[in-house]
Design an enzyme around this catalytic site. Sequence first.
Site, PDB file in Angstrom:
ATOM      1  N   ASP A  74      -7.987   7.008  -5.181  1.00  0.00           N
ATOM      2  CA  ASP A  74      -8.708   6.358  -6.265  1.00  0.00           C
ATOM      3  C   ASP A  74     -10.200   6.110  -6.030  1.00  0.00           C
ATOM      4  O   ASP A  74     -11.060   6.643  -6.728  1.00  0.00           O
ATOM      5  CB  ASP A  74      -8.031   5.021  -6.590  1.00  0.00           C
ATOM      6  N   GLU A 108       2.451  -0.880   1.781  1.00  0.00           N
ATOM      7  CA  GLU A 108       1.735   0.197   1.104  1.00  0.00           C
ATOM      8  C   GLU A 108       0.693   0.834   2.013  1.00  0.00           C
ATOM      9  O   GLU A 108       0.549   2.055   2.080  1.00  0.00           O
ATOM     10  CB  GLU A 108       1.062  -0.358  -0.158  1.00  0.00           C
TER      11      GLU A 108
END
Length: 826
Positions: free
Chosen positions: A563, A796
């Site tokens: 991202d 994560e």
Amino acid sequence: MTADKFARKRIIGKHKDPDSVDSHEPKRLLPKHKKDSSAYKGRFITLSCVTVLAILLVGYFLYQERLKNAVNTPLNSPRIIEDDTSSSKVTPERFWGSYRPHTYFGLKTRSKNSPVVGLMWLQQFTGRMPPPIRHWCNQDDKIQGYGWVAHDGVNFGVQEINEDNFKLNTSFVKRMGGKHGGDWTAKVIVTPKVKLSKLASPTYVSLMFYMALDGQGKVDTEMVKNRVSGINGYSEELGNFKISFPKVSTKGAKYNHLVTHTTKLDKLKDVMMETIKIEAWDKARTMPYFILGGRSVPRDSGGPNYIVHQVTAQLPLEMEVIFESGSVEDRKETLSGESYDETLSQHLVEFDNKFSDLFQHRQNGYNNSMVDFAKFAMSNMIGGIGYFYGSSLVQSKYNKEPVEYWKAPLYTAVPSRPFFPRGFLWDEGFHNLLIREWDESISKDILFHWIDLLNSEGWIPREQILGVEARARVPSEFVVQQNVNANPPTFFLPLQKIITNMIKSNTDSDRKILKALYPRLKAWFHWYNSTQVGTQRSVYRWRGRDPNTNKQLNPLTLTSGLDDFPRSSHPTDDERHVDLRCWMALASGVMADIARALNADWEEYRATNQMLTDNKLLDELHWSKEGQQYSDYGYHADKVKLEQPKITLQPGQRPPQQQPDKIRVVITDPKYQFVNSFGYVSLFPFLLKIVNPTSPKLFTIMNNIKNPNMLWTDYGLRSLSRNARLYKRFNTQHDPPYWRGAIWINMNYLALSALNHYSYTTGPYQNLAKSIYIDLRNNLVNNLYRQYIKSGYIWENYDDKTGEGRGTHPFTGWSSLVVLIMAEKY
């Protein structure tokens, strides 16, 4: 002579009266009705022009309509997954499953309108209003740890949930038989953490097990002395069935229930809480005791479709739920009690043996605790597989408003049960590296479901938000998928091995699948090569970057999957993205293999692969001599910052109560140049094994990897060099860094795979590759295990300075690749 007189003279001269005495021309016959014929021709020409124009207009509008409809029209090619593939008739062993990963415990079938069952629970007598009821996985619940400790994806699953004062063990076992997927039994065991003798006061817990229908079928209760002893029901997918709730063995247990009707599966908890009543447990307890509201079925509803069975007791508490299909005629015994325990024990032994044979972690030097950690990671990948049905919300530039994709099923793993309980395209490629190793038939089923979602343009929406429960977890601004936006085609990672195995087997069924798979992959590959290409040959560019934003330090590239990783500061059409080029190199190689196996036109794919893996051309387009790294190229300014905009007030004007968001300030003028932010993007030619093993650039890359001031840490490779300008920098005033320093397991897996490859490939840097491989693998595995023991979760990503888990948790998507890393399977 005026134009009018000239015109009249021409007309008169042309049409002299043949009987006129002044005429010197010989008499001749004229066509009958000459004037009428000319008028007819004029009308015919006019009508023809109108007709042609009408046809063109109709054609134009049909073409525009076709462009509008393309985004939600399926690809005109035979599907790989046929309509009944997931049915109880074709795959009964996978018909029922824990396909509701967003719930702490829930089961459903692989069908369009499956009934759902699930568990909620609450601790009584805490004094909290309203009572904290657990249902959907939620990080705000602050549960100390939960996840599947064993799950084979077919027969059973065992899960542990660690609350503050007690632990829940949830398990289920399936047994085949009949025509509708057979029977199953679920068991919930709740035990206090502290011995009863040491408790200041006993712990009371309510377990609430429910069944709800999704639009069709019927259910109702069996009652014994105001206790729901079971549910009798019928649905199209299940035929007749019965759910039994045996009495629990705990003395003093109390039973309550809810029988009602709801039209919203995503509101089951809300509907239940609206009916909760307060009652006294006994005369000695003054704190409220929460019970369900009993029977409350609207008259015009057509009957109940949502039933909840509540059991409340002092811990320890054990509850069984038994589902029996009406189509099983040769049932020898109920799957309950000792029969259940023996069957579960047998499955656990088979699971342990298979896991040990496949991954051989003990042979690699790992102790029992670390092997259990690996089992947990793998089980949560498998237990995180869901089955969804519905339609995405999509849009193209030809649609003024978003439109619904066609309704379709999706069998897929999810990255994170509490935060991302749905399908993500680029995650799924990494997921299936592990799933394929465990069970290739499950992996093929998942990937082929995804590939069947191709539209007529060859595009797959990168995020799959199917069904009301999935959509309820996604903010509205992220629901609509744009058809120009890609995601890395990571499916080609597991497809490499799957297709190789199918080509080797050469069975009729595999060749049939390959013939259905090939045109779909061909359309997908063509879509990338027509929508994500750059302005020159062999250059690729991710679409979806915003060139007009002034609030982002560096415009996001969400479609790349990385991202906020630094790209060129000013997006233009002339960007070159090195990671996308490498993904297409991988894809072209796999396409060449499958085309060649089918005797299709494979030379063009091989030529594309050779061009994209040509190191000389790669270096010309992406090697930065200044940075000594592979880089993106674009219109870029190195020096940018976020600043509070200055506010100019008019005389007497009050300053705003809230300061405006910071905006980007460009300190140095942008120019076309390489973007020398060393990190994961820079590694892609290495990660996907494109760099020649004899290239000096390979030596440079590996030295940069091992440099602590760049990517090396004691916990794994960080995503962005400590020397990079945007290392750890917020991208907006409110958005913390994401891919700007954190350690991500999927990229570390690719790095280890590449290091392992170069350590076995003849070249001058084999020993260096092997040395870095050993150290990186140890650092990564030891930190993930250490953080799991400390926190109860797999995360994560991980902090590059402390190794601590960050982001959503549990994240047992690609972080579970640690299982393959421990097994050295790449």
